[in-house]
Design a protein around this motif. Structure first.
Motif, mmCIF file in Angstrom:
data_model
loop_
_atom_site.group_PDB
_atom_site.id
_atom_site.type_symbol
_atom_site.label_atom_id
_atom_site.label_comp_id
_atom_site.label_asym_id
_atom_site.label_seq_id
_atom_site.Cartn_x
_atom_site.Cartn_y
_atom_site.Cartn_z
ATOM 1 N N ILE A 115 -20.031 -63.055 36.733
ATOM 2 C CA ILE A 115 -19.353 -61.755 36.952
ATOM 3 C C ILE A 115 -19.194 -60.847 35.609
ATOM 4 O O ILE A 115 -19.456 -59.501 35.845
ATOM 5 C CB ILE A 115 -18.073 -62.030 37.659
ATOM 6 N N GLY A 169 -22.419 -58.798 34.563
ATOM 7 C CA GLY A 169 -22.593 -57.542 35.039
ATOM 8 C C GLY A 169 -21.591 -56.470 34.628
ATOM 9 O O GLY A 169 -21.712 -55.320 34.353
ATOM 10 N N LEU A 170 -20.151 -56.888 34.374
ATOM 11 C CA LEU A 170 -19.210 -56.007 33.903
ATOM 12 C C LEU A 170 -19.624 -55.289 32.583
ATOM 13 O O LEU A 170 -19.381 -54.104 32.119
ATOM 14 C CB LEU A 170 -17.946 -56.785 33.816
ATOM 15 N N LEU A 176 -22.161 -52.714 32.746
ATOM 16 C CA LEU A 176 -21.522 -51.463 33.317
ATOM 17 C C LEU A 176 -21.035 -50.642 32.130
ATOM 18 O O LEU A 176 -21.084 -49.455 31.890
ATOM 19 C CB LEU A 176 -20.494 -51.810 34.454
ATOM 20 N N HIS A 228 -16.856 -48.427 39.190
ATOM 21 C CA HIS A 228 -18.046 -49.489 39.350
ATOM 22 C C HIS A 228 -17.418 -50.751 39.208
ATOM 23 O O HIS A 228 -18.017 -51.771 39.911
ATOM 24 C CB HIS A 228 -19.021 -49.103 38.218
ATOM 25 N N GLN A 264 -16.003 -52.113 42.701
ATOM 26 C CA GLN A 264 -17.240 -52.570 43.837
ATOM 27 C C GLN A 264 -17.829 -53.882 43.041
ATOM 28 O O GLN A 264 -18.427 -54.663 44.062
ATOM 29 C CB GLN A 264 -18.094 -51.661 44.056
ATOM 30 N N HIS A 265 -18.143 -53.674 41.735
ATOM 31 C CA HIS A 265 -18.956 -55.069 41.208
ATOM 32 C C HIS A 265 -18.037 -56.259 41.607
ATOM 33 O O HIS A 265 -18.683 -57.473 41.744
ATOM 34 C CB HIS A 265 -19.117 -54.777 39.718
ATOM 35 N N SER A 312 -18.105 -57.578 45.259
ATOM 36 C CA SER A 312 -19.462 -58.157 45.518
ATOM 37 C C SER A 312 -20.007 -59.482 44.892
ATOM 38 O O SER A 312 -20.530 -60.352 45.579
ATOM 39 C CB SER A 312 -20.508 -56.951 45.389
ATOM 40 N N LYS A 313 -19.520 -59.503 43.693
ATOM 41 C CA LYS A 313 -19.975 -60.494 43.039
ATOM 42 C C LYS A 313 -19.145 -61.699 43.184
ATOM 43 O O LYS A 313 -19.501 -62.940 43.285
ATOM 44 C CB LYS A 313 -20.063 -60.290 41.511
ATOM 45 N N ARG A 336 -9.488 -57.175 39.658
ATOM 46 C CA ARG A 336 -9.653 -55.730 39.435
ATOM 47 C C ARG A 336 -8.562 -54.980 38.513
ATOM 48 O O ARG A 336 -8.760 -53.816 37.763
ATOM 49 C CB ARG A 336 -10.031 -55.162 40.540
ATOM 50 N N ALA A 395 -20.826 -51.963 46.929
ATOM 51 C CA ALA A 395 -21.873 -51.032 46.627
ATOM 52 C C ALA A 395 -22.598 -50.749 48.067
ATOM 53 O O ALA A 395 -23.044 -49.636 48.048
ATOM 54 C CB ALA A 395 -22.842 -51.791 45.955
#
Length: 468
Positions: A81, A84-85, A88, A118, A121-122, A125-126, A146, A445
């Motif tokens: 996870i 991806g962060l 971003l 962003h 939502q990441h 979803s992850k 979050r 997303a």
């Protein structure tokens, strides 16, 4: 007919009402005044938080960052996870040309809010991908995670956000997603990934510290110092008073969390530790690391966990419950140092027997005298042995909500002819966020469109389709 217990929703039992309330309300803020603060220190979440910190501290003592420790596939998926962060963060870093034409503070605040949108939502979803099939608590865990990266309204970061990540870690064990063998990796791998990302966030967007002024450790986070002292409590290669020496920092910065923290302070603030972090420097003047741990622990509990400033924005739900701890259990505290490690090893080799038991009696011949049997447990259930790994916090056993709330069991086949849409209900569950949260509309997303820094809800797209 299935032998599983069915719950009658017309029967307002405490268990059914409690579970359905969690599902309908989602995570909510509970500490609004000083009276609520008193309820917080008597809550189940507070007891579980202390237990998780203490048991993790005992598990990581004597462990080096570069040495091997168990890393499960589940742990690797959760750590992804953060990949991806970090991507971003690179995409939404303030641009040089924007800083030249607009006040720097405004550019950074806009970029940070966009990253937060962003990020939301990441995260959800992850988490769906990382926690395969175990989605009963996905909403609660996602809300904790979050809120771990600062506040997009006040544009700051502090120990309150760190507490939310601690809730996330504790919730993973409470939900049974992480197991006992993940305890060390959760602190030395997953938590370090989080701290690394927080440092980049603070540097990129110039976030100020939001903390209680009474807290003696003047930093964005406190828990790394606590676990850093725990890590050095067994076989330390240097004393607390020597940890800021250049040779020690250069040699051990990739081995120990505490040395890594001191190196970061020296690089970002310059000068000696006594000038940039005086209270920390005073704590490090004690002769051994277990005493350092006790000093930081007292400060963390009194000035962070018990501070209204820290927990006023904390949210609670099912895994981390605000309900009062009704048992007579005392707060768990860590026992650190070589002496306690030796005692634990002796217990594993020779479990403690009842002193009132006849020494001539063999407990193996009499099942009623089994020294490993808990008298309050069902004798037909398998009992854990002393040598078995135990999770840092107790497992939460929730009701099978799909039996009375209509949620689809992941193991059951889906009827293609059914009009019952579990996905819509799950999405509706995850929308339980604060009304004033600027990121409230961004969770998936597939259901949002993000263009040029603005957010267009998928609901508006469906409305336009009906209009046409």
């Amino acid at each position: 007919m299935s032998d599983r217990q069915l719950y009658n929703v017309t029967d307002p039992s405490v268990a059914v009402l409690r579970a359905s309330a969690f599902m309908q309300n989602g995570p909510v803020k509970m500490v609004r005044n000083l009276e609520d603060l008193d309820r917080w220190v008597r809550s189940q979440a507070y007891y579980d938080t202390i237990a998780y910190i203490s048991n993790t501290s005992m598990a990581i003592q004597g462990r080096r960052l570069s040495r091997e420790y168990p890393i499960t596939e589940q742990m690797r998926r959760i750590c992804e996870i953060f990949d991806g962060l970090e991507s971003l963060l690179v995409e939404h870093a303030p641009k040089v040309e924007e800083v030249e034409s607009t006040p720097p503070g405004q550019v950074r605040s806009l970029a940070y809010r966009l990253w937060m949108r962003h990020m939301v939502q990441h995260v959800f979803s992850k988490l769906d991908v990382a926690i395969r099939g175990k989605c009963q608590h996905i909403n609660e865990l996602g809300q904790y995670l979050r809120r771990s990266f600062g506040n997009s309204s006040s544009l700051d970061f502090g120990p309150g956000n760190e507490l939310m990540f601690l809730f996330f870690l504790c919730g993973l064990f409470r939900a049974g997603i992480l197991m006992a063998e993940d305890t060390v990796a959760a602190a030395l791998m997953l938590f370090r990934r989080y701290i690394s990302l927080v440092r980049r966030l603070v540097t990129t967007y110039t976030l100020p510290i939001a903390k209680n002024p009474r807290c003696s450790i003047d930093d964005y986070y406190v828990l790394p110092y606590l676990w850093g002292a725990a890590q050095l409590s067994v076989d330390p290669p240097f004393t607390p008073m020597n940890c800021e020496q250049p040779m020690v920092v250069e040699t051990h910065r990739q081995e120990y969390i505490m040395v890594e923290l001191i190196e970061h302070l020296q690089k970002t603030r310059g000068n000696q530790l006594s000038h940039v972090a005086f209270q920390l420097w005073c704590i490090l003047s004690v002769p051994n690391w277990p005493e350092v741990y006790r000093g930081i622990e007292r400060n963390y509990i009194s000035d962070v966990l018990c501070s209204f400033h820290t927990v006023q924005n904390a949210i609670f739900c099912e895994l981390m419950s605000f309900e009062t701890e009704t048992s007579s259990t005392q707060l768990e505290r860590a026992f650190l140092g070589p002496r306690h490690v030796a005692l634990e090893e002796d217990k594993e080799k020779d479990p403690v027997k009842d002193p009132d038991m006849d020494p001539d009696m063999d407990p193996d011949k009499d099942p009623d005298m089994d020294p490993d049997m808990d008298p309050h447990m069902d004798p037909n259930e398998p009992q854990p042995r002393a040598s078995e790994l135990q999770p840092p916090v107790g497992r939460y056993r929730s009701m099978e909500l799909d039996l009375f709330l209509g949620f689809q069991d992941p193991k059951k086949p889906v009827d293609p002819q059914s009009d019952d849409s579990g996905g819509d209900r799950l999405h509706m569950m995850r929308q339980q966020v604060d009304e004033n949260d600027p990121a409230a509309g961004i969770l998936f997303a597939s259901q949002t469109n993000v263009r040029s820094g603005t957010v267009e809800s998928a609901t508006n797209d469906r409305t336009n389709d009906h209009t046409q």
